[in-house]
Motif scaffolding. Structure first.
Motif, PDB file in Angstrom:
ATOM      1  N   THR A 255      35.661  33.637  30.439  1.00 64.24           N
ATOM      2  CA  THR A 255      37.072  33.267  30.320  1.00 64.24           C
ATOM      3  C   THR A 255      37.926  34.094  31.265  1.00 64.24           C
ATOM      4  O   THR A 255      38.815  33.566  31.948  1.00 64.24           O
ATOM      5  N   GLN A 256      37.657  35.396  31.333  1.00 64.04           N
ATOM      6  CA  GLN A 256      38.455  36.258  32.209  1.00 64.04           C
ATOM      7  C   GLN A 256      38.226  35.923  33.684  1.00 64.04           C
ATOM      8  O   GLN A 256      39.154  36.018  34.498  1.00 64.04           O
ATOM      9  N   GLU A 257      37.020  35.502  34.046  1.00 67.05           N
ATOM     10  CA  GLU A 257      36.761  35.091  35.430  1.00 67.05           C
ATOM     11  C   GLU A 257      37.574  33.854  35.791  1.00 67.05           C
ATOM     12  O   GLU A 257      38.121  33.756  36.897  1.00 67.05           O
ATOM     13  N   ILE A 258      37.650  32.910  34.867  1.00 65.89           N
ATOM     14  CA  ILE A 258      38.444  31.701  35.121  1.00 65.89           C
ATOM     15  C   ILE A 258      39.917  32.069  35.281  1.00 65.89           C
ATOM     16  O   ILE A 258      40.603  31.584  36.196  1.00 65.89           O
ATOM     17  N   LEU A 259      40.418  32.926  34.396  1.00 67.93           N
ATOM     18  CA  LEU A 259      41.817  33.353  34.500  1.00 67.93           C
ATOM     19  C   LEU A 259      42.067  34.078  35.821  1.00 67.93           C
ATOM     20  O   LEU A 259      43.121  33.906  36.447  1.00 67.93           O
ATOM     21  N   TYR A 260      41.102  34.873  36.253  1.00 65.65           N
ATOM     22  CA  TYR A 260      41.223  35.590  37.526  1.00 65.65           C
ATOM     23  C   TYR A 260      41.301  34.599  38.691  1.00 65.65           C
ATOM     24  O   TYR A 260      42.107  34.769  39.618  1.00 65.65           O
ATOM     25  N   LEU A 261      40.485  33.538  38.655  1.00 60.45           N
ATOM     26  CA  LEU A 261      40.515  32.526  39.711  1.00 60.45           C
ATOM     27  C   LEU A 261      41.836  31.758  39.704  1.00 60.45           C
ATOM     28  O   LEU A 261      42.399  31.458  40.769  1.00 60.45           O
ATOM     29  N   LEU A 262      42.337  31.451  38.520  1.00 59.00           N
ATOM     30  CA  LEU A 262      43.617  30.752  38.427  1.00 59.00           C
ATOM     31  C   LEU A 262      44.753  31.649  38.920  1.00 59.00           C
ATOM     32  O   LEU A 262      45.687  31.178  39.580  1.00 59.00           O
ATOM     33  N   ASN A 263      44.667  32.934  38.617  1.00 59.94           N
ATOM     34  CA  ASN A 263      45.640  33.900  39.141  1.00 59.94           C
ATOM     35  C   ASN A 263      45.592  33.928  40.668  1.00 59.94           C
ATOM     36  O   ASN A 263      46.629  33.980  41.348  1.00 59.94           O
ATOM     37  N   ARG A 264      44.379  33.885  41.218  1.00 56.41           N
ATOM     38  CA  ARG A 264      44.222  33.874  42.673  1.00 56.41           C
ATOM     39  C   ARG A 264      44.877  32.632  43.277  1.00 56.41           C
ATOM     40  O   ARG A 264      45.562  32.720  44.306  1.00 56.41           O
ATOM     41  N   LEU A 265      44.679  31.479  42.624  1.00 58.58           N
ATOM     42  CA  LEU A 265      45.285  30.251  43.118  1.00 58.58           C
ATOM     43  C   LEU A 265      46.811  30.345  43.100  1.00 58.58           C
ATOM     44  O   LEU A 265      47.490  29.862  44.015  1.00 58.58           O
ATOM     45  N   GLU A 266      47.351  30.976  42.048  1.00 61.35           N
ATOM     46  CA  GLU A 266      48.805  31.150  42.002  1.00 61.35           C
ATOM     47  C   GLU A 266      49.278  32.075  43.121  1.00 61.35           C
ATOM     48  O   GLU A 266      50.276  31.786  43.796  1.00 61.35           O
ATOM     49  N   ASN A 267      48.560  33.168  43.346  1.00 67.40           N
ATOM     50  CA  ASN A 267      48.937  34.088  44.418  1.00 67.40           C
ATOM     51  C   ASN A 267      48.884  33.407  45.783  1.00 67.40           C
ATOM     52  O   ASN A 267      49.634  33.768  46.710  1.00 67.40           O
ATOM     53  N   GLU A 268      47.971  32.429  45.901  1.00 61.11           N
ATOM     54  CA  GLU A 268      47.859  31.667  47.151  1.00 61.11           C
ATOM     55  C   GLU A 268      48.787  30.458  47.171  1.00 61.11           C
ATOM     56  O   GLU A 268      48.754  29.666  48.120  1.00 61.11           O
ATOM     57  N   LYS A 269      49.616  30.329  46.106  1.00 62.21           N
ATOM     58  CA  LYS A 269      50.582  29.228  45.981  1.00 62.21           C
ATOM     59  C   LYS A 269      49.886  27.863  45.987  1.00 62.21           C
ATOM     60  O   LYS A 269      50.403  26.883  46.533  1.00 62.21           O
ATOM     61  N   ARG A 270      48.716  27.790  45.350  1.00 62.25           N
ATOM     62  CA  ARG A 270      47.958  26.534  45.276  1.00 62.25           C
ATOM     63  C   ARG A 270      47.747  26.067  43.840  1.00 62.25           C
ATOM     64  O   ARG A 270      47.106  25.039  43.616  1.00 62.25           O
ATOM     65  N   LEU A 271      48.255  26.788  42.864  1.00 58.24           N
ATOM     66  CA  LEU A 271      47.998  26.436  41.467  1.00 58.24           C
ATOM     67  C   LEU A 271      48.911  25.295  41.031  1.00 58.24           C
ATOM     68  O   LEU A 271      50.137  25.423  41.071  1.00 58.24           O
ATOM     69  N   PRO A 272      48.352  24.170  40.606  1.00 57.43           N
ATOM     70  CA  PRO A 272      49.186  23.051  40.144  1.00 57.43           C
ATOM     71  C   PRO A 272      50.040  23.452  38.939  1.00 57.43           C
ATOM     72  O   PRO A 272      49.586  24.198  38.061  1.00 57.43           O
ATOM     73  N   PRO A 273      51.272  22.956  38.871  1.00 59.12           N
ATOM     74  CA  PRO A 273      52.183  23.315  37.774  1.00 59.12           C
ATOM     75  C   PRO A 273      51.830  22.568  36.488  1.00 59.12           C
ATOM     76  O   PRO A 273      52.386  21.514  36.188  1.00 59.12           O
ATOM     77  N   LEU A 274      50.895  23.118  35.738  1.00 61.93           N
ATOM     78  CA  LEU A 274      50.428  22.523  34.487  1.00 61.93           C
ATOM     79  C   LEU A 274      50.453  23.574  33.399  1.00 61.93           C
ATOM     80  O   LEU A 274      50.697  24.769  33.660  1.00 61.93           O
ATOM     81  N   ASP A 275      50.158  23.161  32.176  1.00 59.56           N
ATOM     82  CA  ASP A 275      49.922  24.106  31.088  1.00 59.56           C
ATOM     83  C   ASP A 275      48.426  24.424  31.041  1.00 59.56           C
ATOM     84  O   ASP A 275      47.587  23.512  31.061  1.00 59.56           O
ATOM     85  N   TYR A 276      48.114  25.724  30.972  1.00 60.61           N
ATOM     86  CA  TYR A 276      46.734  26.204  30.940  1.00 60.61           C
ATOM     87  C   TYR A 276      46.548  26.951  29.613  1.00 60.61           C
ATOM     88  O   TYR A 276      47.092  28.043  29.431  1.00 60.61           O
ATOM     89  N   TYR A 277      45.821  26.349  28.692  1.00 60.79           N
ATOM     90  CA  TYR A 277      45.680  26.902  27.351  1.00 60.79           C
ATOM     91  C   TYR A 277      44.381  27.703  27.219  1.00 60.79           C
ATOM     92  O   TYR A 277      43.308  27.230  27.604  1.00 60.79           O
ATOM     93  N   VAL A 278      44.495  28.905  26.699  1.00 56.96           N
ATOM     94  CA  VAL A 278      43.323  29.653  26.247  1.00 56.96           C
ATOM     95  C   VAL A 278      43.307  29.524  24.734  1.00 56.96           C
ATOM     96  O   VAL A 278      44.153  30.099  24.039  1.00 56.96           O
ATOM     97  N   ASP A 279      42.378  28.726  24.233  1.00 61.02           N
ATOM     98  CA  ASP A 279      42.343  28.417  22.808  1.00 61.02           C
ATOM     99  C   ASP A 279      41.148  29.094  22.158  1.00 61.02           C
ATOM    100  O   ASP A 279      40.126  28.471  21.867  1.00 61.02           O
ATOM    101  N   SER A 280      41.270  30.390  21.973  1.00 62.90           N
ATOM    102  CA  SER A 280      40.211  31.181  21.342  1.00 62.90           C
ATOM    103  C   SER A 280      40.778  32.545  20.985  1.00 62.90           C
ATOM    104  O   SER A 280      41.122  33.316  21.881  1.00 62.90           O
ATOM    105  N   PRO A 281      40.896  32.861  19.696  1.00 65.82           N
ATOM    106  CA  PRO A 281      41.390  34.194  19.324  1.00 65.82           C
ATOM    107  C   PRO A 281      40.549  35.310  19.922  1.00 65.82           C
ATOM    108  O   PRO A 281      41.086  36.343  20.338  1.00 65.82           O
TER     109      PRO A 281
END
Length: 469
Positions: A255-281
């Protein structure tokens, strides 16, 4: 001296290896739960194959449930000794075991309602939250690369193996009848180009090695393209088809690797403007723990932290707070990304999300880690056209994708790089554990060509004497 193999023997879960030292000292390496074994899972987890009261020590490689998940049952059945592990493993193990206990209790509650309707006797969980809490006082913390004298005959050294926060290879020096034997258990070996964690350490020369072999027959792709592959799935599913992207992901690590990749996409200004849910306590708690151990991160992440204080955060990220918010995701009309546990889709909230979305061809179920072949995730990855979820049949109409490069397990080149620090002539015995048998046979043949000699693939509960090494 002898070793018995009570788990992860010709399979990839249930890691438990028992070292017997004369006259009556017994050291258990890992105490893992079997997962994804179908109808055999409960039976396998019900019997250890040894008496917990007879154990002298327990040593843990890392905090994944298939390596620690039966610790509460072990203590419940009489183990009272120390449990050695790294500090980061301890922090993760506490939340992992409490979560596992909640699942045991919840599953049994559901089962007993059915049994009551059928006028059958109720069953008990493998262990409870109270049983899990009874384990924590036994934790004995050890630092990486610091020899730890357990007693006059046993010395322990943990070396980083790059698989999970706090993960370690277990290196033992054991004196028996005046003779010194050096035993190394790999735990799970990570990648040498991991997105977040440091690469595996070299480890001391060993006489006997117990080595994982999960991906002993394949090479991974570079993890770098995973960023673009993940983006492609988001664009295709959420932007083009207006569907939802469901990602079964282990709460700790993946899960943290996926979040890290999504963070990278945002830093590169490539992350689509959507809702990204982490659904796990558990994922939420695990992410908090991981943020508190930056010392385990590789140099690239350490450098990024100087510019971005939260490498796991980005715009659009939402953590669900309770079961009601999780259930409400099923009613969303907007395209979104849902990241939820478990990684093999065998339990947890993601199983409900898959059941809800599997019949919609606009949706995608994206597998991003190893799945035991019998698990729901394994069957979907293999191309099953029909599956059963919670006893109900479903036709698989959603797209099923796989990103293999995100595995936290090293491929055969990573595994050989890990073991290449050894003088082959001094390794008297090599055991392959934690792998599917057909994969292990291929890996054994490959290692024999590399010069290793005596290589065994033990079966479940097999006892093997080490003799005069």
């Amino acid at each position: 001296m002898k070793i018995t193999f009570h788990g992860a023997a010709r399979t990839v879960t249930g890691s438990k290896h028992l070292v017997h030292i004369q006259p009556d000292k017994k050291i258990l390496l890992d105490c893992g739960m079997f997962q994804g074994m179908g109808k055999d899972t409960l039976t396998l987890n019900s019997e250890f194959g040894f008496d917990p009261k007879e154990l002298t020590y327990v040593i843990i490689s890392h905090a994944h449930i298939d390596h620690i998940g039966l610790l509460p049952k072990l203590v419940k059945e009489g183990y009272k000794g120390k449990i050695f592990m790294t500090t980061a493993t301890s922090d993760l193990a506490k939340i992992m075991l409490l979560d596992s206990a909640h699942i045991q209790e919840s599953d049994v509650e559901h089962i007993n309602k059915q049994r009551e309707r059928d006028k059958r006797e109720p069953v008990e969980p493998l262990y409870t939250v109270e049983d899990a809490e009874n384990v924590f006082p036994l934790f004995e913390l050890v630092d990486y690369n610091q020899p730890h004298k357990i007693d006059n005959d046993v010395e322990l050294l943990h070396t980083d193996c790059g698989h999970l926060l706090g993960s370690a290879a277990i290196n033992l020096k054991i004196k028996e009848n005046g003779k010194l034997t050096r035993i190394t258990f790999s735990g799970d070996v990570g990648r040498y180009n991991d997105l977040i964690l440091r690469s595996p350490d070299v480890f001391p020369q060993a006489d006997v090695i117990l080595m994982e072999s999960t991906y002993g027959d394949r090479l991974h792709e570079s993890p770098i393209p995973a960023t673009d592959k993940l983006l492609n799935y988001i664009v295709d599913t959420c932007l083009k088809k207006k569907g939802r992207l469901i990602i079964p992901a282990f709460s700790v690590g993946r899960t943290q690797e996926i979040l890290y990749l999504l963070n990278r996409l945002e830093n590169e200004k490539r992350l689509p403007p959507l809702d990204y849910y982490v659904d796990s306590p558990l994922s939420t708690s695990a992410t908090d723990v991981i943020k508190h151990h930056p010392e385990c991160f590789n140099k690239e992440v350490q450098k990024l932290l100087k510019k971005d204080e939260d490498v796991f955060g980005f715009k659009g990220l939402i953590y669900t707070k309770n079961a009601q918010e999780s259930i409400a995701l099923n009613d969303l009309k907007e395209p979104c990304v849902i990241i939820s546990a478990s990684g093999m889709a065998e339990a947890g909230r993601v199983k409900h999300h898959i059941a809800h979305g599997i019949s919609n061809p606009n949706n995608t179920i994206l597998m991003v880690g190893y799945c035991e072949p019998h698990s729901l995730g394994g069957r979907l990855s293999a191309g099953a056209e029909h599956v059963t979820i919670y006893g109900e049949p479903y036709e698989v109409k959603a797209k099923v994708g796989v990103i293999q490069s995100m595995s936290a397990h090293g491929d055969y080149e990573d595994l050989f790089q890990w073991i290449s620090c050894q003088d082959i002539k001094q390794v008297s015995k090599l055991f392959l554990v934690h792998g599917e048998y057909d994969v292990q046979i291929k890996f054994r043949d490959w290692l024999l060509k590399k010069g290793f000699r005596d290589i065994e693939i033990p079966s479940l509960h097999q006892e093997i004497g080490l003799g005069s090494l």
